[in-house]
Structures are given as structure tokens and as C-alpha cells.
Design a protein around this motif. Sequence first.
Motif, PDB file in Angstrom:
ATOM      1  N   ILE A   5      52.918  39.501  55.301  1.00 52.39           N
ATOM      2  CA  ILE A   5      52.814  40.935  55.017  1.00 52.39           C
ATOM      3  C   ILE A   5      52.118  41.157  53.680  1.00 52.39           C
ATOM      4  CG2 ILE A   5      54.151  43.027  54.559  1.00 52.39           C
ATOM      5  CD1 ILE A   5      56.246  41.891  56.539  1.00 52.39           C
ATOM      6  N   GLU A   6      52.426  40.343  52.702  1.00 55.39           N
ATOM      7  CA  GLU A   6      51.851  40.489  51.369  1.00 55.39           C
ATOM      8  C   GLU A   6      50.366  40.174  51.347  1.00 55.39           C
ATOM      9  OE1 GLU A   6      53.921  38.083  48.577  1.00 55.39           O
ATOM     10  OE2 GLU A   6      55.868  38.871  49.149  1.00 55.39           O
ATOM     11  N   GLY A   7      49.899  39.290  52.192  1.00 53.36           N
ATOM     12  CA  GLY A   7      48.505  38.859  52.154  1.00 53.36           C
ATOM     13  C   GLY A   7      48.374  37.597  51.335  1.00 53.36           C
ATOM     14  N   LYS A   8      47.194  37.388  50.825  1.00 53.22           N
ATOM     15  CA  LYS A   8      46.918  36.173  50.049  1.00 53.22           C
ATOM     16  C   LYS A   8      47.536  36.297  48.664  1.00 53.22           C
ATOM     17  CE  LYS A   8      42.844  35.305  52.706  1.00 53.22           C
ATOM     18  NZ  LYS A   8      41.788  36.127  53.166  1.00 53.22           N
ATOM     19  N   PRO A   9      47.948  35.162  48.086  1.00 50.92           N
ATOM     20  CA  PRO A   9      48.555  35.204  46.748  1.00 50.92           C
ATOM     21  C   PRO A   9      47.534  35.625  45.694  1.00 50.92           C
ATOM     22  CG  PRO A   9      48.232  32.937  47.445  1.00 50.92           C
ATOM     23  CD  PRO A   9      47.881  33.802  48.612  1.00 50.92           C
ATOM     24  N   LYS A  10      48.032  36.112  44.570  1.00 51.64           N
ATOM     25  CA  LYS A  10      47.171  36.529  43.466  1.00 51.64           C
ATOM     26  C   LYS A  10      46.371  35.325  42.961  1.00 51.64           C
ATOM     27  CE  LYS A  10      47.389  38.667  38.948  1.00 51.64           C
ATOM     28  NZ  LYS A  10      46.714  39.908  38.886  1.00 51.64           N
ATOM     29  N   MET A  11      45.116  35.559  42.662  1.00 52.07           N
ATOM     30  CA  MET A  11      44.247  34.470  42.211  1.00 52.07           C
ATOM     31  C   MET A  11      44.565  34.072  40.778  1.00 52.07           C
ATOM     32  SD  MET A  11      40.458  35.083  43.679  1.00 52.07           S
ATOM     33  CE  MET A  11      40.197  36.396  42.544  1.00 52.07           C
ATOM     34  N   THR A  12      44.416  32.790  40.532  1.00 50.75           N
ATOM     35  CA  THR A  12      44.617  32.278  39.178  1.00 50.75           C
ATOM     36  C   THR A  12      43.294  32.371  38.411  1.00 50.75           C
ATOM     37  OG1 THR A  12      44.021  30.027  39.800  1.00 50.75           O
ATOM     38  CG2 THR A  12      46.340  30.650  40.035  1.00 50.75           C
ATOM     39  N   TRP A  13      43.364  32.235  37.090  1.00 53.19           N
ATOM     40  CA  TRP A  13      42.159  32.218  36.267  1.00 53.19           C
ATOM     41  C   TRP A  13      41.306  31.013  36.612  1.00 53.19           C
ATOM     42  CZ3 TRP A  13      39.751  35.811  33.836  1.00 53.19           C
ATOM     43  CH2 TRP A  13      40.453  36.942  33.442  1.00 53.19           C
ATOM     44  N   ARG A  14      41.937  29.923  36.948  1.00 52.47           N
ATOM     45  CA  ARG A  14      41.206  28.707  37.333  1.00 52.47           C
ATOM     46  C   ARG A  14      40.328  28.973  38.563  1.00 52.47           C
ATOM     47  NH1 ARG A  14      42.544  24.200  40.869  1.00 52.47           N
ATOM     48  NH2 ARG A  14      41.242  22.448  40.250  1.00 52.47           N
ATOM     49  N   THR A  15      40.883  29.646  39.551  1.00 51.59           N
ATOM     50  CA  THR A  15      40.120  29.980  40.756  1.00 51.59           C
ATOM     51  C   THR A  15      38.948  30.877  40.415  1.00 51.59           C
ATOM     52  OG1 THR A  15      42.112  29.796  42.110  1.00 51.59           O
ATOM     53  CG2 THR A  15      40.260  31.016  43.054  1.00 51.59           C
ATOM     54  N   ARG A  16      39.189  31.860  39.577  1.00 51.60           N
ATOM     55  CA  ARG A  16      38.107  32.775  39.183  1.00 51.60           C
ATOM     56  C   ARG A  16      36.984  32.038  38.452  1.00 51.60           C
ATOM     57  NH1 ARG A  16      42.647  36.404  37.329  1.00 51.60           N
ATOM     58  NH2 ARG A  16      42.952  37.812  39.090  1.00 51.60           N
ATOM     59  N   ILE A  17      37.346  31.176  37.521  1.00 52.99           N
ATOM     60  CA  ILE A  17      36.344  30.437  36.748  1.00 52.99           C
ATOM     61  C   ILE A  17      35.578  29.476  37.655  1.00 52.99           C
ATOM     62  CG2 ILE A  17      36.051  28.694  34.947  1.00 52.99           C
ATOM     63  CD1 ILE A  17      38.345  30.171  33.447  1.00 52.99           C
ATOM     64  N   CYS A  18      36.295  28.768  38.507  1.00 53.09           N
ATOM     65  CA  CYS A  18      35.626  27.839  39.427  1.00 53.09           C
ATOM     66  C   CYS A  18      34.681  28.585  40.365  1.00 53.09           C
ATOM     67  CB  CYS A  18      36.652  27.052  40.237  1.00 53.09           C
ATOM     68  SG  CYS A  18      37.540  25.831  39.247  1.00 53.09           S
ATOM     69  N   TYR A  19      35.062  29.764  40.808  1.00 54.66           N
ATOM     70  CA  TYR A  19      34.185  30.562  41.657  1.00 54.66           C
ATOM     71  C   TYR A  19      32.905  30.934  40.896  1.00 54.66           C
ATOM     72  CZ  TYR A  19      32.276  34.101  44.662  1.00 54.66           C
ATOM     73  OH  TYR A  19      31.419  34.818  45.466  1.00 54.66           O
ATOM     74  N   GLY A  20      33.054  31.360  39.665  1.00 52.54           N
ATOM     75  CA  GLY A  20      31.893  31.736  38.860  1.00 52.54           C
ATOM     76  C   GLY A  20      30.978  30.565  38.577  1.00 52.54           C
TER      77      GLY A  20
END
Length: 161
Positions: A5-20
Motif C-alpha cells: 500500500i505504501e509503495g516503494k521505500p524512501k530513497m537514500t542519499w546513496r541511491t540518489r548520488i549513484c543515480y546521478g
Amino acid sequence: MARCIEGKPKMTWRTRICYGVGHILNDLCASMWFTYLLVYLHKVVEFSNVAAGTLLLIGQIADALATPFVGIESDKTGDCRYGRRKIWHLVGVSCVACSFPFVFNLCIGCENSSTWALFIYYVPFIVIFQFGWASTQISHLSLIPELTDKENEKVTLNAIR
């Protein structure tokens, strides 16, 4: 059940940086492609303006054909160990890494070749580069909805890249 119901968990800073960081290669190559390719082909390879422009056009046509192909095929790709988007990203990075040096280096041993022979030499490398660039671009952007359901996080990922 609560997690569904909640959906995907909140993204971490690590995920954001790796994506960038995953988009840096694409941006560097695009900068070289759109700012230096015509100058390089005209001044260094000594192609005419028409030949240099035609090679750029061939590349853009290859990109126009590769982009929908990669988008459709990456959606069809089954789940792999690293994920369907990462596999296409790896294919794209490999194509770019293998073809880019040949696009921006003079043909070794082609000093006495005709302009047409040099033109034909550059075409496959440009097409491979554009396929790889499209593959990297599309697969990377397709990761956004797979990483998060939240609109503000999607905007953040787009801004980071």
C-alpha cells in the motif's frame, strides 16, 4: 501488505548520488558530440562541411531509430540478475566506450585514403556510438519510475542527473 500500500521505500542519499553518477558518461559524450564533432571532422580529419554535416546527420538518424527500439526492448526484457534497465545501460556504456575513441581519433594507416574511404570508416563507429548513447540514455531515464513512486523524488532524480 502494508508495504504494498505504501509503495516503494524512501530513497537514500546513496541511491540518489549513484543515480546521478550513472549519467555522467552520457553527458560528457553528448557534450563532445554536439560541441566538437563538426569542428573535429572539418579541421582535423579535413572533411568538407557537407561530409562532416552528413556524418552528424547519419548519427542523429541512427539515434532516432535506436531510441524507440531501445525503449521498447528494455521494457520487454525479462528480469535479469541486475535488472532489465541496468543490462541495457551496460550494453550502452560498452558500445560508447568501444566506439568513441574511433570517432575522435584519426584512422591509423589511412593517411593516403580517399575522402570516401574515410567517410565509410567513420560511419559504423558513429552508428554504434549513437546506439550506445541511446541505450544508456533511455535505460537510465527508465530507472526513475522503478526507483520511486513519489513525484517529488522523481523530480529530484531528474535534477541530479
